[in-house]
Design a protein around this motif. Structure first.
Motif, PDB file in Angstrom:
ATOM      1  N   PRO A 159      -3.345  -4.658 -15.317  1.00 48.83           N
ATOM      2  CA  PRO A 159      -2.127  -4.660 -14.340  1.00 48.83           C
ATOM      3  C   PRO A 159      -2.495  -4.950 -12.945  1.00 48.83           C
ATOM      4  O   PRO A 159      -3.572  -4.327 -12.649  1.00 48.83           O
ATOM      5  CB  PRO A 159      -1.474  -3.359 -14.582  1.00 48.83           C
ATOM      6  N   PHE A 160      -1.754  -5.724 -12.263  1.00 44.65           N
ATOM      7  CA  PHE A 160      -1.882  -5.522 -10.615  1.00 44.65           C
ATOM      8  C   PHE A 160      -1.600  -4.051 -10.093  1.00 44.65           C
ATOM      9  O   PHE A 160      -0.479  -3.494 -10.814  1.00 44.65           O
ATOM     10  CB  PHE A 160      -0.905  -6.596 -10.061  1.00 44.65           C
ATOM     11  N   ILE A 161      -2.221  -3.835  -9.114  1.00 39.86           N
ATOM     12  CA  ILE A 161      -1.998  -2.632  -8.723  1.00 39.86           C
ATOM     13  C   ILE A 161      -2.155  -2.630  -7.123  1.00 39.86           C
ATOM     14  O   ILE A 161      -2.957  -3.252  -6.616  1.00 39.86           O
ATOM     15  CB  ILE A 161      -2.931  -1.534  -9.115  1.00 39.86           C
ATOM     16  N   PRO A 162      -1.009  -2.205  -6.528  1.00 42.21           N
ATOM     17  CA  PRO A 162      -1.034  -2.504  -5.245  1.00 42.21           C
ATOM     18  C   PRO A 162      -2.035  -1.779  -4.236  1.00 42.21           C
ATOM     19  O   PRO A 162      -2.477  -0.618  -4.535  1.00 42.21           O
ATOM     20  CB  PRO A 162       0.219  -1.773  -4.504  1.00 42.21           C
ATOM     21  N   GLN A 163      -2.685  -2.449  -3.128  1.00 41.07           N
ATOM     22  CA  GLN A 163      -3.500  -1.719  -2.294  1.00 41.07           C
ATOM     23  C   GLN A 163      -2.905  -1.622  -1.026  1.00 41.07           C
ATOM     24  O   GLN A 163      -2.456  -2.806  -0.400  1.00 41.07           O
ATOM     25  CB  GLN A 163      -4.878  -2.613  -2.332  1.00 41.07           C
ATOM     26  N   HIS A 164      -2.938  -0.488  -0.277  1.00 45.21           N
ATOM     27  CA  HIS A 164      -1.955  -0.458   0.949  1.00 45.21           C
ATOM     28  C   HIS A 164      -2.575  -1.126   1.966  1.00 45.21           C
ATOM     29  O   HIS A 164      -1.476  -1.498   2.799  1.00 45.21           O
ATOM     30  CB  HIS A 164      -1.910   1.067   1.138  1.00 45.21           C
ATOM     31  N   ASP A 165      -3.501  -1.516   2.030  1.00 42.87           N
ATOM     32  CA  ASP A 165      -4.117  -2.351   3.329  1.00 42.87           C
ATOM     33  C   ASP A 165      -3.991  -3.806   2.975  1.00 42.87           C
ATOM     34  O   ASP A 165      -4.437  -4.723   3.867  1.00 42.87           O
ATOM     35  CB  ASP A 165      -5.400  -2.227   3.866  1.00 42.87           C
ATOM     36  N   THR A 166      -3.305  -4.483   2.011  1.00 45.09           N
ATOM     37  CA  THR A 166      -3.157  -5.576   1.910  1.00 45.09           C
ATOM     38  C   THR A 166      -1.431  -6.077   2.020  1.00 45.09           C
ATOM     39  O   THR A 166      -0.686  -5.333   2.050  1.00 45.09           O
ATOM     40  CB  THR A 166      -3.542  -6.205   0.225  1.00 45.09           C
ATOM     41  N   PRO A 167      -1.462  -7.344   2.213  1.00 41.61           N
ATOM     42  CA  PRO A 167       0.144  -7.977   2.242  1.00 41.61           C
ATOM     43  C   PRO A 167       0.748  -7.838   0.907  1.00 41.61           C
ATOM     44  O   PRO A 167       2.012  -7.527   1.142  1.00 41.61           O
ATOM     45  CB  PRO A 167      -0.001  -9.452   2.505  1.00 41.61           C
ATOM     46  N   MET A 168       0.195  -7.520   0.263  1.00 41.68           N
ATOM     47  CA  MET A 168       0.885  -7.162  -1.254  1.00 41.68           C
ATOM     48  C   MET A 168       1.003  -5.740  -1.715  1.00 41.68           C
ATOM     49  O   MET A 168       1.441  -5.615  -2.740  1.00 41.68           O
ATOM     50  CB  MET A 168       0.365  -8.066  -2.551  1.00 41.68           C
ATOM     51  N   GLY A 169       0.708  -4.838  -0.539  1.00 41.46           N
ATOM     52  CA  GLY A 169       0.523  -3.598  -1.043  1.00 41.46           C
ATOM     53  C   GLY A 169       2.042  -2.853  -1.153  1.00 41.46           C
ATOM     54  O   GLY A 169       2.060  -1.763  -1.525  1.00 41.46           O
ATOM     55  N   ILE A 170       2.922  -3.596  -0.970  1.00 35.28           N
ATOM     56  CA  ILE A 170       4.285  -3.012  -1.008  1.00 35.28           C
ATOM     57  C   ILE A 170       4.872  -3.235  -2.358  1.00 35.28           C
ATOM     58  O   ILE A 170       5.983  -2.826  -2.651  1.00 35.28           O
ATOM     59  CB  ILE A 170       5.305  -3.314   0.186  1.00 35.28           C
ATOM     60  N   TYR A 171       4.430  -4.147  -3.134  1.00 32.68           N
ATOM     61  CA  TYR A 171       4.678  -4.471  -4.427  1.00 32.68           C
ATOM     62  C   TYR A 171       4.672  -3.428  -5.528  1.00 32.68           C
ATOM     63  O   TYR A 171       3.490  -2.726  -5.295  1.00 32.68           O
ATOM     64  CB  TYR A 171       4.222  -5.884  -4.960  1.00 32.68           C
TER      65      TYR A 171
END
Ligand code: SAM
Length: 358
Positions: free
Chosen positions: A245-257
């Motif tokens: 699964p994709f898991i968000p990483q808070h320091d990336t632009p996709m961290g809010i998904y």
């Protein structure tokens, strides 16, 4: 009339028949895959997992291959929008293991019993290619009985060839998504799906055992994208399939998904097990990181490989692909006793062989 057809199509005997067809013919049309991924019927999903498990057990006799995962570096020249080790993430302490550290990891792993080492990492600067080739050559001469798997991203054909000649056996390179628009939305403009697929073709031509795969639930992914991925994988015929699964990483632009679905990930394990009975299919750390007991559930859905972490303990937290990544306990090489106990509880065991694709 249409209503009646849809009702019949989604009824449990029909859905079980779909699973049976996938098991016997290793193929469905796109609607068949869609129905299996969208079914709300728990009995159908359980049947899918049960059939996949049976096929895995026929081939692998309840043995699970273990691979010692060495996270070589979190330095990366790429800037994938979802990935915590992307070049633009300035919050990360960067590291690259030394040649000696990698050899030490292998020595520790070999003594434990590992016969496959997976060297994974960010994409090092291109002038590091020679260093990588020498590393693989030294691993090959020191551990001739072990398989060497690389997961180091995109390089030229010449570099892949030199790594292969130096002794690498396998290469993991997820295509991430086979939909061109979706690919563009996940990656910076200098990366392309075309090049990713070209790399996979080269790796196959060069005689590697090749793995590809996707993140399930990556931002913007639709069910139709997943069907496109299934169909790409079906025609590419990889030896290994990496799905988490994709898991968000808070320091990336996709961290809010939101994170991807463990349920869909496990259905895909089962679909691919039925499609390719012999495929090497890891129950991934990402699945285990978002789903209680996810690794064991992945095995119950047809996976047959796990990749415990052999990296030096002090660098593990910096290989921060996503938030909440597990690298201790049964995910760690030093936690193998726990893994063995977990496997024994479901009647499985570790298979310590190299575990090549047959
Ligand atoms: N750079 C190499 C490559 O691109 O293949 C190998 C390292 S890369 C970090 C390994 C895999 O991590 C990627 O293929 C991707 O699917 C996965 N990954 C990266 N970020 C992730 C995230 N936020 N959630 C889940 N998986 C992620």
């Amino acid at each position: 009339m249409l209503f009646v057809i849809l009702r019949v199509a989604k009824n449990p005997p029909f859905m079980r028949a779909l699973v049976d067809i996938l098991r016997s013919e290793h193929h469905l049309d796109s609607n068949g895959y869609k129905m299996l991924l969208e079914s709300n019927d728990e009995n159908v999903v359980n049947y899918l997992h049960q059939q996949a498990r049976e096929v895995a057990n026929e081939r692998f006799d309840k043995g699970i291959f273990v691979r010692g995962l060495i996270e070589l570096t979190n330095v990366c020249r790429n800037d994938c929008l979802y990935c915590g080790i992307r070049r633009s993430n300035k919050s990360l302490t960067r590291y690259t293991l030394t040649h000696e550290q990698v050899m030490q990891c292998c020595q520790t792993g070999h003594a434990i019993g590992f016969r496959t080492f997976v060297i994974q990492g960010g994409e090092l600067p291109r002038d590091k290619a020679q260093w990588l080739i020498q590393l693989v050559a030294d691993m090959r001469s020191s551990w001739p009985d072990c398989a060497i798997t690389l997961s180091l991203g995109e390089w030229t054909r010449d570099v892949y060839k030199a790594l292969r000649n130096a002794g690498a056996d396998r290469y993991l390179l997820r295509h991430e998504t086979h939909n061109p628009q979706h690919y563009v939305s996940l990656h910076p403009a200098n990366m392309s799906l075309k090049n990713r697929i070209q790399c996979l073709e080269w790796l196959k031509e060069l005689g590697y055992q090749v793995g590809t795969g996707i993140m399930v639930g990556s931002p913007g992914q639709t069910i139709n994208h997943i069907i496109e991925d299934i169909e790409f994988i079906e025609q590419f015929r990889p030896h290994m399939i990496g799905l988490g699964p994709f898991i968000p990483q808070h320091d990336t632009p996709m961290g809010i998904y939101p994170a991807g679905s463990a349920d869909i990930t496990k259905r895909l394990y089962s679909i691919f097990r039925l499609m390719f009975p012999n495929v090497l299919l890891p129950s991934t750390t990402a699945l285990n990181s978002i789903n209680d007991n996810g690794r064991i559930k992945g095995i119950m859905a047809g996976a047959n490989v796990v990749m415990p972490n052999l990296s030096p303990a002090d660098v593990r937290e910096n290989y921060a692909l996503y938030d909440g990544k597990i690298s201790s306990a049964a995910e760690a090489a030093e936690g193998l006793a726990q893994l063995e106990t977990q496997l024994a509880s479901i009647g499985y065991h570790i298979n310590w062989n190299r575990g090549d694709y047959k």
